[in-house]
Design a protein around this motif. Structure first.
Motif, PDB file in Angstrom:
ATOM      1  N   TYR A  21       1.453 -58.561 -84.241  1.00  0.00           N
ATOM      2  CA  TYR A  21       0.972 -57.671 -85.606  1.00  0.00           C
ATOM      3  C   TYR A  21      -0.664 -57.526 -85.285  1.00  0.00           C
ATOM      4  O   TYR A  21      -1.120 -58.504 -85.414  1.00  0.00           O
ATOM      5  CB  TYR A  21       1.384 -58.452 -86.877  1.00  0.00           C
ATOM      6  N   GLY A  22      -0.867 -56.245 -85.340  1.00  0.00           N
ATOM      7  CA  GLY A  22      -2.354 -55.844 -85.550  1.00  0.00           C
ATOM      8  C   GLY A  22      -2.626 -55.087 -86.743  1.00  0.00           C
ATOM      9  O   GLY A  22      -1.740 -54.539 -87.214  1.00  0.00           O
ATOM     10  N   GLY A  23      -4.105 -54.786 -86.912  1.00  0.00           N
ATOM     11  CA  GLY A  23      -4.415 -54.130 -88.185  1.00  0.00           C
ATOM     12  C   GLY A  23      -5.036 -52.633 -87.955  1.00  0.00           C
ATOM     13  O   GLY A  23      -5.857 -52.781 -87.042  1.00  0.00           O
ATOM     14  N   GLY A  24      -4.732 -51.882 -88.744  1.00  0.00           N
ATOM     15  CA  GLY A  24      -5.462 -50.461 -88.779  1.00  0.00           C
ATOM     16  C   GLY A  24      -4.935 -50.041 -87.071  1.00  0.00           C
ATOM     17  O   GLY A  24      -3.985 -50.347 -86.490  1.00  0.00           O
ATOM     18  N   GLY A  25      -5.785 -49.006 -86.798  1.00  0.00           N
ATOM     19  CA  GLY A  25      -5.644 -48.145 -85.471  1.00  0.00           C
ATOM     20  C   GLY A  25      -5.948 -49.164 -84.390  1.00  0.00           C
ATOM     21  O   GLY A  25      -5.034 -49.308 -83.373  1.00  0.00           O
ATOM     22  N   LEU A  26      -6.885 -49.859 -84.444  1.00  0.00           N
ATOM     23  CA  LEU A  26      -7.437 -50.605 -83.260  1.00  0.00           C
ATOM     24  C   LEU A  26      -6.391 -51.570 -83.089  1.00  0.00           C
ATOM     25  O   LEU A  26      -5.894 -51.876 -81.983  1.00  0.00           O
ATOM     26  CB  LEU A  26      -8.734 -51.013 -83.596  1.00  0.00           C
ATOM     27  N   ARG A  29      -6.894 -59.918 -84.955  1.00  0.00           N
ATOM     28  CA  ARG A  29      -7.740 -59.488 -85.939  1.00  0.00           C
ATOM     29  C   ARG A  29      -9.033 -59.186 -85.255  1.00  0.00           C
ATOM     30  O   ARG A  29      -9.403 -59.358 -84.047  1.00  0.00           O
ATOM     31  CB  ARG A  29      -8.009 -60.771 -86.905  1.00  0.00           C
ATOM     32  N   HIS A  30      -9.451 -57.981 -85.847  1.00  0.00           N
ATOM     33  CA  HIS A  30     -10.922 -57.716 -85.380  1.00  0.00           C
ATOM     34  C   HIS A  30     -11.837 -57.238 -86.595  1.00  0.00           C
ATOM     35  O   HIS A  30     -11.481 -57.415 -87.789  1.00  0.00           O
ATOM     36  CB  HIS A  30     -10.614 -56.302 -84.610  1.00  0.00           C
ATOM     37  N   ASP A  31     -13.093 -57.172 -86.237  1.00  0.00           N
ATOM     38  CA  ASP A  31     -14.321 -57.051 -87.275  1.00  0.00           C
ATOM     39  C   ASP A  31     -14.088 -55.843 -88.000  1.00  0.00           C
ATOM     40  O   ASP A  31     -14.954 -55.577 -89.038  1.00  0.00           O
ATOM     41  CB  ASP A  31     -15.490 -57.146 -86.411  1.00  0.00           C
ATOM     42  N   LEU A  32     -13.525 -54.834 -87.557  1.00  0.00           N
ATOM     43  CA  LEU A  32     -13.539 -53.338 -88.270  1.00  0.00           C
ATOM     44  C   LEU A  32     -12.208 -53.187 -88.971  1.00  0.00           C
ATOM     45  O   LEU A  32     -12.010 -51.953 -89.236  1.00  0.00           O
ATOM     46  CB  LEU A  32     -13.658 -52.200 -87.025  1.00  0.00           C
ATOM     47  N   GLU A  33     -11.693 -54.174 -89.490  1.00  0.00           N
ATOM     48  CA  GLU A  33     -10.603 -53.956 -90.342  1.00  0.00           C
ATOM     49  C   GLU A  33     -10.884 -53.398 -91.692  1.00  0.00           C
ATOM     50  O   GLU A  33     -11.902 -53.937 -92.442  1.00  0.00           O
ATOM     51  CB  GLU A  33      -9.801 -55.077 -90.661  1.00  0.00           C
ATOM     52  N   HIS A  34     -10.086 -52.571 -92.269  1.00  0.00           N
ATOM     53  CA  HIS A  34     -10.362 -52.218 -93.757  1.00  0.00           C
ATOM     54  C   HIS A  34     -10.147 -53.120 -94.481  1.00  0.00           C
ATOM     55  O   HIS A  34      -9.386 -54.232 -94.435  1.00  0.00           O
ATOM     56  CB  HIS A  34      -9.511 -51.070 -94.093  1.00  0.00           C
ATOM     57  N   PRO A  35     -10.879 -53.239 -95.839  1.00  0.00           N
ATOM     58  CA  PRO A  35     -10.632 -54.536 -96.778  1.00  0.00           C
ATOM     59  C   PRO A  35      -9.069 -54.701 -97.140  1.00  0.00           C
ATOM     60  O   PRO A  35      -8.653 -55.656 -97.194  1.00  0.00           O
ATOM     61  CB  PRO A  35     -11.609 -54.378 -97.846  1.00  0.00           C
ATOM     62  N   GLU A  36      -8.643 -53.470 -97.242  1.00  0.00           N
ATOM     63  CA  GLU A  36      -7.186 -53.516 -98.068  1.00  0.00           C
ATOM     64  C   GLU A  36      -6.076 -54.041 -96.631  1.00  0.00           C
ATOM     65  O   GLU A  36      -5.110 -54.611 -96.963  1.00  0.00           O
ATOM     66  CB  GLU A  36      -6.596 -52.009 -98.419  1.00  0.00           C
ATOM     67  N   VAL A  76      -5.410 -64.486 -83.118  1.00  0.00           N
ATOM     68  CA  VAL A  76      -6.196 -64.266 -81.949  1.00  0.00           C
ATOM     69  C   VAL A  76      -7.354 -63.247 -82.497  1.00  0.00           C
ATOM     70  O   VAL A  76      -7.012 -62.298 -82.958  1.00  0.00           O
ATOM     71  CB  VAL A  76      -5.518 -63.483 -80.704  1.00  0.00           C
ATOM     72  N   GLU A  77      -8.635 -63.484 -82.223  1.00  0.00           N
ATOM     73  CA  GLU A  77      -9.931 -62.856 -82.766  1.00  0.00           C
ATOM     74  C   GLU A  77     -10.373 -62.151 -81.673  1.00  0.00           C
ATOM     75  O   GLU A  77     -10.420 -62.591 -80.563  1.00  0.00           O
ATOM     76  CB  GLU A  77     -10.727 -63.986 -83.134  1.00  0.00           C
ATOM     77  N   ALA A  78     -10.808 -60.903 -81.902  1.00  0.00           N
ATOM     78  CA  ALA A  78     -11.628 -60.314 -81.056  1.00  0.00           C
ATOM     79  C   ALA A  78     -12.995 -60.236 -81.028  1.00  0.00           C
ATOM     80  O   ALA A  78     -13.558 -60.978 -82.549  1.00  0.00           O
ATOM     81  CB  ALA A  78     -11.459 -58.607 -81.529  1.00  0.00           C
ATOM     82  N   ALA A  79     -13.691 -60.288 -80.160  1.00  0.00           N
ATOM     83  CA  ALA A  79     -15.322 -60.289 -80.232  1.00  0.00           C
ATOM     84  C   ALA A  79     -15.695 -59.056 -79.441  1.00  0.00           C
ATOM     85  O   ALA A  79     -15.225 -58.360 -78.741  1.00  0.00           O
ATOM     86  CB  ALA A  79     -15.607 -61.391 -79.618  1.00  0.00           C
ATOM     87  N   GLY A  80     -17.131 -58.818 -79.491  1.00  0.00           N
ATOM     88  CA  GLY A  80     -17.961 -57.889 -78.920  1.00  0.00           C
ATOM     89  C   GLY A  80     -18.218 -56.893 -79.922  1.00  0.00           C
ATOM     90  O   GLY A  80     -18.084 -56.990 -80.982  1.00  0.00           O
ATOM     91  N   GLN A 114     -13.977 -54.496 -78.979  1.00  0.00           N
ATOM     92  CA  GLN A 114     -13.006 -55.073 -79.719  1.00  0.00           C
ATOM     93  C   GLN A 114     -11.853 -54.866 -79.194  1.00  0.00           C
ATOM     94  O   GLN A 114     -10.892 -56.054 -79.159  1.00  0.00           O
ATOM     95  CB  GLN A 114     -13.145 -54.802 -81.324  1.00  0.00           C
ATOM     96  N   ILE A 115     -11.299 -53.685 -79.065  1.00  0.00           N
ATOM     97  CA  ILE A 115      -9.940 -53.247 -78.658  1.00  0.00           C
ATOM     98  C   ILE A 115      -9.778 -53.841 -77.139  1.00  0.00           C
ATOM     99  O   ILE A 115      -8.809 -54.514 -77.026  1.00  0.00           O
ATOM    100  CB  ILE A 115      -9.564 -51.754 -78.970  1.00  0.00           C
ATOM    101  N   PHE A 116     -10.759 -53.609 -76.231  1.00  0.00           N
ATOM    102  CA  PHE A 116     -10.384 -54.086 -74.810  1.00  0.00           C
ATOM    103  C   PHE A 116     -10.177 -55.622 -74.811  1.00  0.00           C
ATOM    104  O   PHE A 116      -9.843 -56.273 -74.022  1.00  0.00           O
ATOM    105  CB  PHE A 116     -11.509 -53.529 -74.037  1.00  0.00           C
ATOM    106  N   ASP A 117     -11.109 -56.244 -75.731  1.00  0.00           N
ATOM    107  CA  ASP A 117     -10.985 -57.822 -75.652  1.00  0.00           C
ATOM    108  C   ASP A 117      -9.815 -58.322 -76.175  1.00  0.00           C
ATOM    109  O   ASP A 117      -9.105 -59.196 -75.650  1.00  0.00           O
ATOM    110  CB  ASP A 117     -12.171 -58.376 -76.692  1.00  0.00           C
ATOM    111  N   LEU A 118      -9.363 -57.646 -77.146  1.00  0.00           N
ATOM    112  CA  LEU A 118      -7.845 -57.976 -77.708  1.00  0.00           C
ATOM    113  C   LEU A 118      -6.835 -57.800 -76.662  1.00  0.00           C
ATOM    114  O   LEU A 118      -6.182 -58.752 -76.154  1.00  0.00           O
ATOM    115  CB  LEU A 118      -7.669 -57.270 -78.882  1.00  0.00           C
TER     116      LEU A 118
END
Length: 343
Positions: A205-210, A263-270, A292-296, A302-306
């Motif tokens: 399960y991932g969040g948003g488009g990325l 998870r990634h750093d560009l997720e919308h608050p909702e 699993v956390e993204a970095a970069g 972020q998406i390529f790291d994931l």
């Protein structure tokens, strides 16, 4: 630990991802014959398999920054609106993907401004006939799932050259830096998670488009490399439908399913709140929840790291039971059946 079997060199191909991305930038540099941005009203990406996934990657990374819409089509026929104001990317590592050969021919006939990214085959020949810009993919990447980086990075760089995706090359270099850091780190975390997932059916399960696109990549890699079932979905969409499917049979599902949350750093608050709600509702439904956390820096990194982490974990899952991750006999059998051939 089982002996690693890798007849097609998938481990090497996955770990060469940073170098593949830089090579794609080099092959695309100063590409002649591109239309002026003022002549283009929309962007169409034609691709199947890795090519189609590359289109999805382009849509979620470049799309939010572009003044024009990007549409991805994975079929034999392009949209009816294609005309001389449509920039059409035809993506195929082999150049012989039947769906894309047919769709590209129809798009060119409709007046689409064609750009071809391929390792050869019919698409390369068609590009010469059309006098269309052509990016030659390194033929060594014509392995199952190994050409994704080139098929994604080349269109990014082309859009940057046209002034439609400013800064794309730098975003790619940020991704290269991050994947190298991830690659040079210890293998232990990936091997540990692979062992935890072995014998389960992972729900990715991932969040948003990325996050949603990255989750689909994990699912595809587990299917094809580890030859195991897996499923993917995205937050918040799954909170409107899929979450209802876990209302019963908890005694059974806890024995079978494991959840991996990307998870990634560009997720919308909702979307962040949605993850909290989902994990709370699913806690007693699955056997374990892994994060699993993204970095970069930036969306491309972020998406390529994931995705890189998913590729490596799928390979580790295959290695843990002595499976060869490269061949996909079920896919070959399906293609042969669709083509009317018998073994």
């Amino acid at each position: 630990m089982s002996e690693r079997v890798d007849t097609l060199g998938m481990w090497s191909a996955v770990n060469q991802l940073p170098e593949q991305m830089l090579d794609a930038l080099d092959r695309t540099k100063d590409l002649p014959g591109l239309p002026d941005r003022t002549e283009i009203a929309n962007v169409l990406v034609l691709g199947m398999g890795p090519g189609g996934f590359a289109g999805d990657l382009l849509a979620v990374t470049a799309g939010p920054f572009m003044p024009l819409p990007i549409v991805v089509v994975k079929s034999y026929q392009p949209p009816s609106y294609v005309d001389e104001q449509t920039l059409v990317f035809a993506l195929s590592a082999s150049g012989d993907t039947p769906e894309i050969v047919q769709a590209a021919a129809l798009a060119a006939e409709a007046g689409g401004r064609m750009v071809v990214v391929t390792g050869g085959g019919q698409l390369a020949e068609m590009a010469a006939v059309w006098d269309a810009p052509l990016v030659n993919v390194d033929p060594r990447l014509n392995l199952p799932r190994a050409g994704l980086s080139a098929l994604t990075v080349a269109p990014m760089a082309i859009l940057e050259q046209m002034g439609l995706f400013p800064g794309a090359s730098q975003w790619v270099r940020f991704a290269v830096d991050q994947i190298r850091r991830r690659r040079d780190a210890a293998r232990a975390p990936a091997a540990f998670l692979a062992r935890r997932l072995a014998g389960t059916v992972p729900l990715i399960y991932g969040g948003g488009g990325l996050g949603s696109v990255a989750a689909r990549h994990w699912k595809n890699m587990i299917n094809t490399s580890a030859k195991a079932p897996a499923f993917n979905a995205g937050v918040p969409d799954l909170l409107h439908n899929e979450i209802a499917g876990w209302g019963q049979h908890g005694d059974l599902t806890r024995q079978i399913f494991a959840m991996v949350v990307l998870r990634h750093d560009l997720e919308h608050p909702e979307v962040m709140r949605g993850f909290d709600v989902m994990i709370d509702l699913m806690d007693e439904v699955v056997g374990a929840v892994h994060t699993v956390e993204a970095a970069g820096e930036g969306p491309v990194a972020q998406i390529f790291d994931l995705m890189y982490q998913g590729s490596v974990i799928a390979l580790e899952m295959a290695a843990s039971v002595g499976l060869d991750p490269g061949p996909v006999p079920a896919v070959v059998a399906a293609r042969q059946a669709l083509a009317g051939r018998t073994r």
